[in-house]
Motif scaffolding. Structure first.
Motif, PDB file in Angstrom:
ATOM      1  N   VAL A  16       0.959  -1.161  -0.066  1.00 56.04           N
ATOM      2  CA  VAL A  16      -0.060   0.207   0.030  1.00 56.04           C
ATOM      3  C   VAL A  16       0.592   1.389  -0.057  1.00 56.04           C
ATOM      4  CG1 VAL A  16      -1.698   1.644   1.210  1.00 56.04           C
ATOM      5  CG2 VAL A  16      -2.088  -1.755   1.261  1.00 56.04           C
ATOM      6  N   ARG A  17       0.702   2.024  -1.282  1.00 53.63           N
ATOM      7  CA  ARG A  17       1.829   3.621  -1.618  1.00 53.63           C
ATOM      8  C   ARG A  17       0.736   4.369  -1.233  1.00 53.63           C
ATOM      9  NH1 ARG A  17       3.141   2.926  -7.576  1.00 53.63           N
ATOM     10  NH2 ARG A  17       0.722   2.746  -7.535  1.00 53.63           N
ATOM     11  N   TRP A  18      -0.374   4.531  -0.704  1.00 54.11           N
ATOM     12  CA  TRP A  18      -0.972   5.630  -0.306  1.00 54.11           C
ATOM     13  C   TRP A  18      -2.034   5.373   0.785  1.00 54.11           C
ATOM     14  CZ3 TRP A  18       0.309   5.105  -5.322  1.00 54.11           C
ATOM     15  CH2 TRP A  18       1.111   6.760  -5.653  1.00 54.11           C
ATOM     16  N   SER A  19      -2.149   5.238   1.960  1.00 56.96           N
ATOM     17  CA  SER A  19      -4.132   5.499   2.197  1.00 56.96           C
ATOM     18  C   SER A  19      -4.713   5.703   1.844  1.00 56.96           C
ATOM     19  CB  SER A  19      -3.693   5.663   4.022  1.00 56.96           C
ATOM     20  OG  SER A  19      -3.393   6.972   4.042  1.00 56.96           O
ATOM     21  N   LEU A  20      -6.319   6.157   2.538  1.00 56.25           N
ATOM     22  CA  LEU A  20      -7.049   7.059   1.507  1.00 56.25           C
ATOM     23  C   LEU A  20      -7.092   8.423   2.487  1.00 56.25           C
ATOM     24  CD1 LEU A  20      -9.965   6.990   1.057  1.00 56.25           C
ATOM     25  CD2 LEU A  20     -10.740   6.459   3.283  1.00 56.25           C
ATOM     26  N   ALA A  21      -6.090   8.506   3.690  1.00 49.19           N
ATOM     27  CA  ALA A  21      -6.437   9.924   4.608  1.00 49.19           C
ATOM     28  C   ALA A  21      -5.576  10.404   4.105  1.00 49.19           C
ATOM     29  CB  ALA A  21      -5.650   9.430   5.980  1.00 49.19           C
ATOM     30  N   ASP A  22      -3.929   9.698   3.447  1.00 51.54           N
ATOM     31  CA  ASP A  22      -3.588  10.204   2.025  1.00 51.54           C
ATOM     32  C   ASP A  22      -3.813  11.445   0.679  1.00 51.54           C
ATOM     33  OD1 ASP A  22      -1.094  10.111   4.060  1.00 51.54           O
ATOM     34  OD2 ASP A  22      -0.601   8.118   2.959  1.00 51.54           O
ATOM     35  N   LEU A  23      -4.928  10.311   0.074  1.00 48.38           N
ATOM     36  CA  LEU A  23      -5.682  10.632  -0.729  1.00 48.38           C
ATOM     37  C   LEU A  23      -6.549  11.858  -0.457  1.00 48.38           C
ATOM     38  CD1 LEU A  23      -5.875   7.276  -2.846  1.00 48.38           C
ATOM     39  CD2 LEU A  23      -4.571   9.409  -2.727  1.00 48.38           C
ATOM     40  N   CYS A  24      -7.692  11.814   0.565  1.00 56.66           N
ATOM     41  CA  CYS A  24      -8.144  13.059   1.000  1.00 56.66           C
ATOM     42  C   CYS A  24      -7.887  13.985   1.392  1.00 56.66           C
ATOM     43  CB  CYS A  24      -8.676  11.908   2.019  1.00 56.66           C
ATOM     44  SG  CYS A  24     -10.540  10.925   1.240  1.00 56.66           S
ATOM     45  N   ALA A  25      -6.720  14.261   2.009  1.00 53.45           N
ATOM     46  CA  ALA A  25      -5.446  15.059   2.267  1.00 53.45           C
ATOM     47  C   ALA A  25      -5.139  16.079   1.282  1.00 53.45           C
ATOM     48  CB  ALA A  25      -4.824  14.869   3.466  1.00 53.45           C
ATOM     49  N   GLN A  26      -4.607  15.100   0.183  1.00 54.15           N
ATOM     50  CA  GLN A  26      -4.653  15.615  -0.907  1.00 54.15           C
ATOM     51  C   GLN A  26      -5.667  16.543  -1.896  1.00 54.15           C
ATOM     52  OE1 GLN A  26      -1.698  12.964  -3.801  1.00 54.15           O
ATOM     53  NE2 GLN A  26      -1.303  11.835  -1.845  1.00 54.15           N
ATOM     54  N   ALA A  27      -6.557  16.181  -2.226  1.00 54.59           N
ATOM     55  CA  ALA A  27      -7.500  16.414  -2.142  1.00 54.59           C
ATOM     56  C   ALA A  27      -7.186  17.602  -1.733  1.00 54.59           C
ATOM     57  CB  ALA A  27      -8.353  15.226  -2.822  1.00 54.59           C
ATOM     58  N   GLY A  28      -7.650  17.442  -0.288  1.00 51.19           N
ATOM     59  CA  GLY A  28      -8.576  18.990   0.429  1.00 51.19           C
ATOM     60  C   GLY A  28      -7.354  19.569   0.436  1.00 51.19           C
ATOM     61  N   ALA A  29      -6.290  19.724   0.306  1.00 53.33           N
ATOM     62  CA  ALA A  29      -5.174  21.080   0.001  1.00 53.33           C
ATOM     63  C   ALA A  29      -5.701  21.383  -1.058  1.00 53.33           C
ATOM     64  CB  ALA A  29      -4.059  19.909  -0.384  1.00 53.33           C
ATOM     65  N   ARG A  30      -5.940  20.054  -2.420  1.00 49.16           N
ATOM     66  CA  ARG A  30      -6.065  21.078  -3.615  1.00 49.16           C
ATOM     67  C   ARG A  30      -7.129  21.867  -4.152  1.00 49.16           C
ATOM     68  NH1 ARG A  30      -3.519  15.773  -6.398  1.00 49.16           N
ATOM     69  NH2 ARG A  30      -1.817  16.057  -6.460  1.00 49.16           N
ATOM     70  N   ALA A  31      -8.508  21.865  -3.266  1.00 52.31           N
ATOM     71  CA  ALA A  31      -9.433  22.472  -3.449  1.00 52.31           C
ATOM     72  C   ALA A  31      -9.183  24.017  -2.190  1.00 52.31           C
ATOM     73  CB  ALA A  31     -10.602  21.694  -1.929  1.00 52.31           C
ATOM     74  N   LEU A  32      -8.554  23.175  -1.648  1.00 50.16           N
ATOM     75  CA  LEU A  32      -8.277  24.322  -0.195  1.00 50.16           C
ATOM     76  C   LEU A  32      -7.477  25.929  -0.895  1.00 50.16           C
ATOM     77  CD1 LEU A  32      -7.710  22.870   3.214  1.00 50.16           C
ATOM     78  CD2 LEU A  32      -9.591  24.977   2.626  1.00 50.16           C
ATOM     79  N   GLY A  33      -6.182  25.202  -1.765  1.00 49.33           N
ATOM     80  CA  GLY A  33      -5.458  25.749  -2.171  1.00 49.33           C
ATOM     81  C   GLY A  33      -6.042  27.250  -3.547  1.00 49.33           C
ATOM     82  N   ALA A  34      -7.421  26.778  -4.330  1.00 50.96           N
ATOM     83  CA  ALA A  34      -7.963  26.894  -5.109  1.00 50.96           C
ATOM     84  C   ALA A  34      -8.848  27.702  -4.374  1.00 50.96           C
ATOM     85  CB  ALA A  34      -8.524  25.576  -6.659  1.00 50.96           C
ATOM     86  N   SER A  35      -9.278  27.397  -3.277  1.00 51.97           N
ATOM     87  CA  SER A  35     -10.794  28.105  -3.409  1.00 51.97           C
ATOM     88  C   SER A  35     -10.243  29.791  -2.313  1.00 51.97           C
ATOM     89  CB  SER A  35     -11.322  28.317  -2.088  1.00 51.97           C
ATOM     90  OG  SER A  35     -10.448  27.625  -1.183  1.00 51.97           O
TER      91      SER A  35
END
Length: 346
Positions: free
Chosen positions: A62-81
């Motif tokens: 396992v290279r990415w956990s669910l938390a890892d992927l969700c944090a990446q998506a959340g950071a990108r959404a926050l950065g664009a908002s």
């Protein structure tokens, strides 16, 4: 008795969306070779070209956990908002595949994003979970006075699949689980005032309709007492899904149009349910809104569950112009949930 339509709350807006897909896309030939099955069967039966996995196909690591992927998506959404993370008032995560039963994955995501002293919510649901997260976020802003919140949907389905299993004699209803799903996450920043993309969230539908009906999909979480039982972790009644999901999708479309007093001609974009490449094509044809642009991604991402509506939203926001309207339809077959949401660009 039919439930009355939800009352429309104060305006709530989608400010931005961010997504995360793990690793490089895995095409059907690569997947078929790893599973020792026929690539043409995947092409024909599923109609999905590629998907992404959080596990290494060769080693199972396992290279990415669910938390890892969700944090990446959340950071990108926050950065664009344009919204300061310090102004985020709550975090909602929807998933069918949490990293642990406890602690809730949402709190690991908050930790990775540096969010503290905020309410967190985790919703356990399948394909409709992302819509439930959006609906809860909308209620928290419109009803509880919050100014901005982060809603996330994601799944890591590959952790439930035994990549070393001999699939030579597997039934199609079993084999489908090895080729249908992918992994990923998506997130959106919801606000009380127009910001960034300034797309108004006009309506959210979320309704359980499975009274007395057998589930269309079951995912077991094995404990110490039952982990050695000889039963598969993921079971899918694909024939029931093929029969009922298109019908439910059409019902959702017309119910939402009626509640909004919109006509099919008002729709600039339609986001149909994302089951598989083949099923999505069929459902889109049955929805029959020829004037609306289809926004679909599943043929390239695989069915990554709660990430899908956010992946569709990301595509949509790059296309919408002021005054245009969009409607998303989602169906969860695990215990039959109707879901959807409507958007209008301000």
């Amino acid at each position: 008795m039919q439930s009355p339509p939800d009352r429309d709350p104060a305006e709530v807006y989608v400010a931005s969306v961010g997504t995360a897909l793990p690793g490089d896309p895995i095409d059907n030939a690569t997947l078929a070779k790893a599973l020792k099955i026929n690539a043409e069967w995947i092409d024909h039966f599923i109609g999905t070209r590629t998907r992404h996995f959080a596990r290494d196909l060769g080693t199972g690591t396992v290279r990415w956990s669910l938390a890892d992927l969700c944090a990446q998506a959340g950071a990108r959404a926050l950065g664009a908002s344009g919204v300061d993370p310090a102004d985020i008032d709550f975090l909602v995560l929807a998933t069918a595949t949490p990293d642990n039963l406890m602690p809730a994955t949402v709190n690991h995501v908050a930790d990775q994003l540096g969010l503290d002293q905020v309410p967190t919510y985790q919703l356990q649901s399948g394909c409709a979970g992302a819509v439930q997260a959006i609906g809860l976020g909308r209620t928290l802003i419109a009803g509880d006075g919050h100014r901005a919140g982060l809603v996330i949907g994601g799944d890591v389905c590959s952790k439930h699949l035994d990549l070393n299993r001999d699939l030579a004699d597997a039934a199609p209803s079993d084999l489908v689980n090895f080729v249908l799903f992918g992994d990923g996450a998506g997130a959106a920043v919801l606000t009380a005032e127009p910001a960034a993309e300034a797309v108004a969230l006009r309506r959210v539908l979320n309704r359980f309709t499975g009274l007395g009906r057998e589930p269309g999909q079951v995912i077991d979480w094995f404990g110490l007492a039952d982990r050695y039982e000889d039963r598969q972790a993921v079971k899918e009644d694909y024939k029931a899904i093929e029969e009922f999901v298109p019908v439910m999708a059409v019902e959702i479309l017309w119910e939402m149009l009626g509640d909004l007093d919109w006509s099919p001609e008002d729709l600039g974009y339609l986001l149909p349910p994302q089951l598989s490449g083949r099923m999505t094509r069929r459902i889109h044809e049955e929805l029959d809104v020829p004037g609306a642009v289809e926004v679909s991604c599943v043929a390239d991402t695989g069915n990554n569950g709660n990430a899908l509506p956010f992946l569709q939203l990301e595509q949509l926001l790059g296309q919408m112009s002021s005054g245009e309207k969009a409607l998303a339809v989602a169906v969860e077959s695990s215990k039959w949930i109707k879901a959807g949401f409507a958007l209008e660009k301000i």
